[in-house]
Design a protein around this motif. Structure first.
Motif, mmCIF file in Angstrom:
data_model
loop_
_atom_site.group_PDB
_atom_site.id
_atom_site.type_symbol
_atom_site.label_atom_id
_atom_site.label_comp_id
_atom_site.label_asym_id
_atom_site.label_seq_id
_atom_site.Cartn_x
_atom_site.Cartn_y
_atom_site.Cartn_z
ATOM 1 N N TRP A 150 0.823 -1.221 0.000
ATOM 2 C CA TRP A 150 0.000 0.000 0.000
ATOM 3 C C TRP A 150 0.852 1.264 0.000
ATOM 4 C CZ3 TRP A 150 -4.855 -0.117 -1.280
ATOM 5 C CH2 TRP A 150 -5.718 0.924 -0.961
ATOM 6 N N ARG A 172 0.154 3.788 -6.405
ATOM 7 C CA ARG A 172 -0.920 2.914 -5.921
ATOM 8 C C ARG A 172 -2.095 2.869 -6.894
ATOM 9 N NH1 ARG A 172 -3.605 4.966 -0.691
ATOM 10 N NH2 ARG A 172 -1.541 4.638 0.210
ATOM 11 N N GLN A 173 -2.492 4.048 -7.380
ATOM 12 C CA GLN A 173 -3.650 4.088 -8.271
ATOM 13 C C GLN A 173 -3.366 3.326 -9.554
ATOM 14 O OE1 GLN A 173 -6.729 5.237 -7.311
ATOM 15 N NE2 GLN A 173 -7.257 4.057 -9.140
ATOM 16 N N LEU A 206 -3.841 -0.295 -8.839
ATOM 17 C CA LEU A 206 -5.262 -0.651 -8.772
ATOM 18 C C LEU A 206 -5.880 -0.679 -10.176
ATOM 19 C CD1 LEU A 206 -6.223 1.478 -5.627
ATOM 20 C CD2 LEU A 206 -6.114 -1.024 -5.733
ATOM 21 N N PHE A 247 -4.800 -3.889 -11.790
ATOM 22 C CA PHE A 247 -5.608 -5.008 -11.261
ATOM 23 C C PHE A 247 -6.976 -5.024 -11.936
ATOM 24 C CE2 PHE A 247 -8.721 -6.599 -8.105
ATOM 25 C CZ PHE A 247 -8.286 -7.906 -8.036
ATOM 26 N N ASP A 248 -7.567 -3.853 -12.062
ATOM 27 C CA ASP A 248 -8.877 -3.750 -12.692
ATOM 28 C C ASP A 248 -8.832 -4.206 -14.151
ATOM 29 O OD1 ASP A 248 -11.628 -2.943 -12.339
ATOM 30 O OD2 ASP A 248 -11.204 -1.282 -13.700
ATOM 31 N N THR A 282 -7.755 -11.892 -7.373
ATOM 32 C CA THR A 282 -7.810 -11.457 -5.979
ATOM 33 C C THR A 282 -6.643 -10.512 -5.740
ATOM 34 O OG1 THR A 282 -8.779 -13.565 -5.277
ATOM 35 C CG2 THR A 282 -7.717 -12.238 -3.580
ATOM 36 N N LEU A 283 -6.942 -9.396 -5.077
ATOM 37 C CA LEU A 283 -5.885 -8.452 -4.695
ATOM 38 C C LEU A 283 -5.652 -8.573 -3.204
ATOM 39 C CD1 LEU A 283 -4.208 -5.847 -5.605
ATOM 40 C CD2 LEU A 283 -6.105 -4.554 -4.610
ATOM 41 N N HIS A 284 -4.406 -8.749 -2.802
ATOM 42 C CA HIS A 284 -4.035 -8.693 -1.387
ATOM 43 C C HIS A 284 -3.169 -7.456 -1.185
ATOM 44 C CE1 HIS A 284 -4.583 -13.201 -0.164
ATOM 45 N NE2 HIS A 284 -5.629 -12.722 -0.787
ATOM 46 N N ALA A 285 -3.745 -6.446 -0.544
ATOM 47 C CA ALA A 285 -2.982 -5.230 -0.261
ATOM 48 C C ALA A 285 -2.573 -5.230 1.203
ATOM 49 C CB ALA A 285 -3.828 -4.000 -0.574
ATOM 50 N N ASN A 286 -1.299 -4.956 1.449
ATOM 51 C CA ASN A 286 -0.793 -4.880 2.817
ATOM 52 C C ASN A 286 -0.061 -3.572 3.040
ATOM 53 O OD1 ASN A 286 -1.248 -7.607 4.201
ATOM 54 N ND2 ASN A 286 -0.443 -8.216 2.207
ATOM 55 N N MET A 287 0.029 -3.199 4.302
ATOM 56 C CA MET A 287 0.735 -1.975 4.664
ATOM 57 C C MET A 287 2.229 -2.155 4.417
ATOM 58 S SD MET A 287 -1.547 0.029 5.461
ATOM 59 C CE MET A 287 -2.430 -0.912 4.197
#
Lengths: 246, 246
Positions: free
Chosen positions: A195, A202-203, A206, A209-210, A218-223
């Motif tokens: 993230w 980041r955008q 995303l 991914f879209d 599946t998206l796995h977002a982590n800090m």
């Protein structure tokens, strides 16, 4: 494919260094297998296998020891001890300058010059490695690809029908052309996003991914930053591949 | 807390219906436990426990049978057979009208009128249920909360120190005030997002994820609409709670 070194590690996993022509690579196989082990190709940024070894081996050994997968990686063109080519060196220098002078986003022409030739050169090499690896006893299809460079993974997922699932790391600069290619990816995907990745928009991640055409994604977002992928993501990665490759 | 019905299900899980004052609820406990089982509170939209039962029981029984958790849920105020109140009925009617006439996004005053009183009323009830459940033999802290209504979960995670981890479902309308409250959430989070949720604004869900104050937070985004959360998300949910509650 020539094996140049072999050792059995303390978790029972067998690690073999090999060369395929002038391309070095590493293969990890589980201690024991009844059926042929599905193979996971471990992708990585173009920083050289030696530098990347701890992270690659950590993932590969987990897949092999805990989940019975074979895992393999090869050196990217222009990385490690492999010959550089002038345009790539120029693109790397341009990127360094852009980053140092705070130019954000990195201009598209620098991203294109850096990534597109790498994709062009790397993908046939990974496919040749796949031919050689799948001819070994104890290793069988289907095949997964995981990690970055995500653009290499996208091209491989589109071009290589033996790849049936991909776990991408959304952590690299992606040429605009690859967004179009992403729409043609149809295999199940699991995408990791950091993230707060300092080197990654980041955008844009995303949006990518879209863009993927896969019905299961599946998206796995982590800090955390680029290298901060949590250890606990290893397991869902392995379970994702187990669902689709076993 | 009065138990009104008890049955042992085919997976060995014991399902008990209870009432707490005039609030109906359901408790699922594992077949056998050596130590006190950590408790997961199963949140749900205000559609009535009877209607939600199959989905709630599916999750709860998986947690209990496969991972040794206790799981419990209670009817939300104004749902099922519980008394309505006029302002909530009005807010529901306003929402229906907005949705039917295609007003998007749903106006903030409708969202506020719908959700904020529900949060105000529900949270003390869930805390009272927690008091009663944790006093039962075989159930011990720490506690997790999972599901929607996400605003109820946010308030609970902020107000209730016994809750040590939360698995939210980013699938409901969220009042603007809850974004501020989200910054005060510090427990580890795992957030499920349905990428094509017809009733939920994707960007708002991503903004809410970004707002949470937790140092460990993970977003799992999957394809499909509101009710299409893939079956394979059960396991990472359980493993998330196992990491933090066991």
């Amino acid at each position: 494919m020539h094996f140049t070194a072999e050792q059995r590690l303390e978790d029972g996993v067998v690690e073999r260094r090999f060369t395929l022509g002038d391309i070095p690579g590493i293969l990890w196989t589980p201690a024991t297998t009844s059926a042929p082990a599905p193979l996971i190709l471990i992708g990585h940024p173009p920083l050289g296998l030696d530098r990347m070894y701890p992270r690659l081996a950590g993932r590969a050994r987990y897949y092999a020891a805990e989940h019975g997968f074979a895992a393999a990686t090869v050196e990217l063109p222009g990385s490690g001890d492999r010959p550089r080519w002038p345009a790539a060196e120029q693109a790397r220098a341009d990127l360094r300058r852009a980053v140092e002078t705070g130019v954000r986003p990195v201009p598209g022409e620098i991203v294109d010059a850096l990534v597109l030739p790498l994709v062009e050169r790397a993908v046939p090499e990974w496919q040749a490695a796949l031919d050689a690896l799948l001819a070994l006893p104890g290793i069988g299809g289907p095949v997964g690809y995981e990690g970055g460079v995500i653009s290499v993974g996208i091209r491989l997922a589109v071009a290589e029908p033996r790849i049936r699932a991909a776990g991408f790391f959304a952590g690299s600069l992606v040429p605009a052309a690859m967004f179009e290619e992403a729409r043609r990816v149809t295999v199940p995907l699991q995408v990791l996003l950091q993230w707060d990745d300092e080197g990654n928009d980041r955008q844009a991640a995303l949006d990518l991914f879209d863009a993927f055409g896969s019905r299961e994604k599946t998206l796995h977002a982590n800090m955390g930053g680029h290298t901060g992928v949590p250890q606990f993501e290893l397991e869902p990665g392995a379970r994702f591949f187990a669902r689709h490759l076993k």
